[in-house]
Design an enzyme around this catalytic site. Structure first.
Site, PDB file in Angstrom:
ATOM      1  N   ASN A 145      -7.046   9.590  12.135  1.00 15.68           N
ATOM      2  CA  ASN A 145      -8.120  10.491  11.726  1.00 15.68           C
ATOM      3  C   ASN A 145      -9.435  10.005  12.310  1.00 15.68           C
ATOM      4  OD1 ASN A 145      -6.397  12.098  10.108  1.00 15.68           O
ATOM      5  ND2 ASN A 145      -6.520  10.598   8.456  1.00 15.68           N
ATOM      6  N   HIS A 178      -7.766   3.221  12.467  1.00 17.00           N
ATOM      7  CA  HIS A 178      -6.430   2.854  11.984  1.00 17.00           C
ATOM      8  C   HIS A 178      -5.452   3.980  12.295  1.00 17.00           C
ATOM      9  CE1 HIS A 178      -8.810   4.677   8.776  1.00 17.00           C
ATOM     10  NE2 HIS A 178      -7.708   5.256   8.342  1.00 17.00           N
ATOM     11  N   GLU A 212     -11.547   8.263   6.173  1.00 15.39           N
ATOM     12  CA  GLU A 212     -12.194   7.683   4.992  1.00 15.39           C
ATOM     13  C   GLU A 212     -12.703   6.271   5.257  1.00 15.39           C
ATOM     14  OE1 GLU A 212      -9.298   7.932   1.899  1.00 15.39           O
ATOM     15  OE2 GLU A 212      -9.288  10.128   1.908  1.00 15.39           O
ATOM     16  N   VAL A 213     -11.916   5.482   5.964  1.00 10.11           N
ATOM     17  CA  VAL A 213     -12.296   4.080   6.191  1.00 10.11           C
ATOM     18  C   VAL A 213     -12.772   3.934   7.646  1.00 10.11           C
ATOM     19  CG1 VAL A 213     -11.514   1.691   6.205  1.00 10.11           C
ATOM     20  CG2 VAL A 213     -10.621   3.285   4.485  1.00 10.11           C
ATOM     21  N   ARG A 265       0.898  -2.188   4.670  1.00  7.74           N
ATOM     22  CA  ARG A 265       1.266  -0.941   3.985  1.00  7.74           C
ATOM     23  C   ARG A 265       0.038  -0.299   3.361  1.00  7.74           C
ATOM     24  NH1 ARG A 265       6.704  -0.529   4.228  1.00  7.74           N
ATOM     25  NH2 ARG A 265       7.842  -2.512   4.251  1.00  7.74           N
TER      26      ARG A 265
END
Ligand code: DGP
Length: 123
Positions: A93, A106, A101-102, A35
């Site tokens: 993304n 993902h 961002e990471v 999550r």
């Protein structure tokens, strides 16, 4: 000698190895799902390849099994969460304009209520 992977890896690699806590829903030999720490909707799950792949721009043919598994795991989790009938959105993304961002690829699985328009452009 440290591998490139160890130099570049993000906190998601630590979550995958269970060195950092997460609300993990699924893990197999190729992918892990947990999550999101800042859920935008009632269901907000991240599905990631276990191998560190920074972004879609880094995907190679050898990653195709993991990329396909991400979709079949999204289907399974959507059904587990009871949102397969009402529907959901999958988002990956990539890079600066994609607001990634990471830097560990993902897929966001978002649902549980209407997710709204696909893109709200700045005026
Ligand atoms: P993106 O903007 O596509 O790179 O989304 C990154 C997502 O990762 C964001 O929705 C928040 C989530 N996230 C960041 N750090 C953590 C963490 O430590 N644990 C979990 N579960 N999610 C995180």
């Amino acid at each position: 000698m440290a591998s490139d992977q160890s130099i570049e890896e993000t906190l998601f690699s630590k979550i995958i190895r269970k060195e950092l806590p997460s609300d993990m829903l699924y893990q197999d030999d190729l992918v892990t799902a947990f999550r999101d720490i800042s859920p935008r909707l009632p269901t907000h799950v991240l599905i990631v390849p276990n191998r560190h792949i920074p972004s879609v721009d880094d995907v190679t043919p050898e990653d195709e099994a993991a990329m396909g598994r991400m979709l079949s795991v999204a289907r399974k989790i959507a059904r587990d969460e009871g949102i397969n009938d009402s529907g959901y959105r999958l988002i990956i993304n990539c890079g600066e304009h994609g607001r990634q961002e990471v830097p560990h690829i993902h897929m966001h699985l978002l649902g549980g209520e209407d997710v709204g328009p696909m893109i709200v452009r700045k005026s």
